[in-house]
Scaffold this active site. Structure first.
Site, PDB file in Angstrom:
ATOM      1  N   ASP A 114      -0.319 -11.820   9.866  1.00 17.26           N
ATOM      2  CA  ASP A 114       0.143 -11.562  10.911  1.00 17.26           C
ATOM      3  C   ASP A 114       0.233 -12.739  12.174  1.00 17.26           C
ATOM      4  OD1 ASP A 114       1.545  -9.389  10.954  1.00 17.26           O
ATOM      5  OD2 ASP A 114       0.636  -8.283  11.940  1.00 17.26           O
ATOM      6  N   THR A 134      -1.055   7.508  -1.337  1.00 15.38           N
ATOM      7  CA  THR A 134      -2.109   7.600  -2.252  1.00 15.38           C
ATOM      8  C   THR A 134      -3.539   6.252  -1.594  1.00 15.38           C
ATOM      9  OG1 THR A 134      -1.301   5.832  -3.567  1.00 15.38           O
ATOM     10  CG2 THR A 134      -0.828   7.871  -4.174  1.00 15.38           C
ATOM     11  N   ARG A 150       0.133  -0.764  -0.232  1.00 17.07           N
ATOM     12  CA  ARG A 150      -0.048   0.559  -0.196  1.00 17.07           C
ATOM     13  C   ARG A 150       0.519   1.350  -0.251  1.00 17.07           C
ATOM     14  NH1 ARG A 150      -5.171   1.470   4.024  1.00 17.07           N
ATOM     15  NH2 ARG A 150      -3.468   1.617   5.266  1.00 17.07           N
ATOM     16  N   ASP A 186      -5.432  -9.274  11.460  1.00 19.26           N
ATOM     17  CA  ASP A 186      -4.318  -9.193  10.937  1.00 19.26           C
ATOM     18  C   ASP A 186      -4.795 -10.464  10.133  1.00 19.26           C
ATOM     19  OD1 ASP A 186      -2.150  -9.060   8.882  1.00 19.26           O
ATOM     20  OD2 ASP A 186      -2.173  -7.161   9.263  1.00 19.26           O
TER      21      ASP A 186
HETATM   22  N1  URA Z   1      -6.507  -7.607   6.075  1.00 16.40           N
HETATM   23  C1  URA Z   1      -5.925  -8.590   7.640  1.00 16.40           C
HETATM   24  O1  URA Z   1      -5.396  -9.612   7.458  1.00 16.40           O
HETATM   25  N2  URA Z   1      -7.415  -8.211   8.206  1.00 16.40           N
HETATM   26  C2  URA Z   1      -8.441  -6.998   7.618  1.00 16.40           C
HETATM   27  O2  URA Z   1      -9.572  -7.408   8.777  1.00 16.40           O
HETATM   28  C3  URA Z   1      -8.390  -6.102   6.497  1.00 16.40           C
HETATM   29  C4  URA Z   1      -6.942  -6.296   5.814  1.00 16.40           C
END
Ligand code: URA
Length: 210
Positions: free
Chosen positions: A204, A109, A105, A201
């Site tokens: 993660d 932007t 990302r 996430d």
């Molecule tokens: N990516 C993720 O791992 N979790 C989310 O809630 C949004 C994007």
């Protein structure tokens, strides 16, 4: 033009597995197992209408009619969380081709920028499954699908564990022809782009980072 279907897979194993994925106390090894297994169940749904070609099979007792898949399968995880879904699906589709798409990302932007893509050469003839556990803002899925189409993919489905209405709207706004197969549609996206309640996430938690 009406959009391709959004299928929420209604299956007790998915519901139970997703609850384990959502729980914040779930350890990375258990999270891994359930992400892989959830992906297998999503793949079973997505492959339900794959074409087959007839073949003759000799059993130890007699000959009978059998089937082979008519088109190759190509699995394309969006790096990095999509790798968890790839690990699962490969257990039941070990001969699938594999492509990779890496996106980051842009800090200014906030748009996804591709830093890597490598796709099999037979992608135009294949059933292509784009994999990412979360359909959050939808920007990564849109960009990855544009990359697939630019390289010739024609039969694409997007598989995720959790989607949300803004992500679906964004994705089908750009790619109305691509079906979505998911285990759940959660109500919201927070200001940081996380799905709520979601599961946190996914990358993660799968890799034990963060
Ligand atoms: N990516 C993720 O791992 N979790 C989310 O809630 C949004 C994007």
């Amino acid at each position: 033009m009406s959009s391709a279907p959004v299928t929420v897979v209604d299956h007790p194993l998915i519901a139970a597995g997703l609850s384990i994925l959502r729980a914040k106390t779930t350890a990375p090894d258990v999270f891994r197992r359930h992400l892989q297994e959830g992906a297998i169940l999503l793949f079973a749904e997505a492959s339900k209408k794959f074409q087959t070609a007839p073949i003759a099979v000799e059993t130890p007792l007699a000959s009978c009619a059998g089937a082979v898949l008519a088109k190759p399968i190509v699995l394309v995880p969006i790096l990095r969380a999509g790798l968890g879904m790839l690990d699962g699906i490969l257990r039941i589709a070990p001969d699938a081709g594999i492509g990779h798409i890496g996106l980051y990302r842009d800090a200014e932007t906030l748009r996804p920028v591709s830093y890597f893509d490598r796709l099999p050469v037979n992608i135009a003839a294949a059933e292509v499954l784009l994999l990412d556990p979360m359909l959050a803002t939808g920007h990564s899925a849109c960009e990855a699908t544009s990359i697939l189409k630019a390289q010739g993919a024609r039969h694409i489905q997007f598989l995720c564990l959790v989607a949300c209405p803004p992500g679906i709207k964004q994705f089908h706004g750009a790619h109305p022809d691509v079906p979505i197969v998911t285990a759940a549609i959660d109500p919201e996206l927070n200001t940081k782009g996380y799905i709520v309640p979601g599961l946190g996430d996914a990358g993660d938690r799968y890799f034990g980072t963060g």
